[in-house]
Motif scaffolding. Structure first.
Motif: not given
Length: 127
Positions: A24-33, A72-81, A88-93
């Motif tokens: 999941g991380i490697s796929q969402t790190q891609r610019t194409e994503f 750091g992984v925790v900071r990266m995961m928090a920012a990505k989340s 997603v909120w902006v896109h749909y709401v």
């Protein structure tokens, strides 16, 4: 024997979670994503026309080089989340006609670490 079986099942579940997280991380790190959302395509065109299109070595810059903390992984995961949920909120709401890019700039700047900028820019105070 039952305890050994439980540990085995737990190990398999943890392994599946770890592999899923890594993929999941490697796929969402891609610019194409990032560009898979039509809202982001305007930023791709802006980036291609800007001085930030290539890094210090002349390689094309990907979205995550600037927008995802590398400390750091925790900071990266928090920012990505956080950014993923927000996008997603902006896109749909949020209605598109309410988007004011000038007003969004200060909030967006919060997600660009100075450390990411310093990978290419040696002196951030100069400009």
């Amino acid at each position: 024997m039952r305890l050994r079986k439980r540990y085995g099942v737990a190990a398999v579940i943890l392994l599946v979670i770890a592999i899923g997280t890594k993929v999941g991380i490697s796929q969402t790190q891609r610019t194409e994503f990032c560009l898979s959302c039509h809202e982001m395509r305007v930023y791709q065109k802006e980036l291609e026309a800007s001085p930030h299109a290539k890094d210090a070595q002349g390689n094309p810059i990907g979205c995550t080089q600037c927008h995802v903390p590398g400390s750091g992984v925790v900071r990266m995961m928090a920012a990505k989340s956080f950014m993923g949920i927000k996008d997603v909120w902006v896109h749909y709401v949020q209605p598109r006609e309410t988007w004011d890019r000038a007003a969004m700039q200060p909030a967006a700047r919060r997600f660009v670490d100075d450390a990411n900028c310093l990978a290419c820019h040696k002196d951030l105070m100069r400009n």
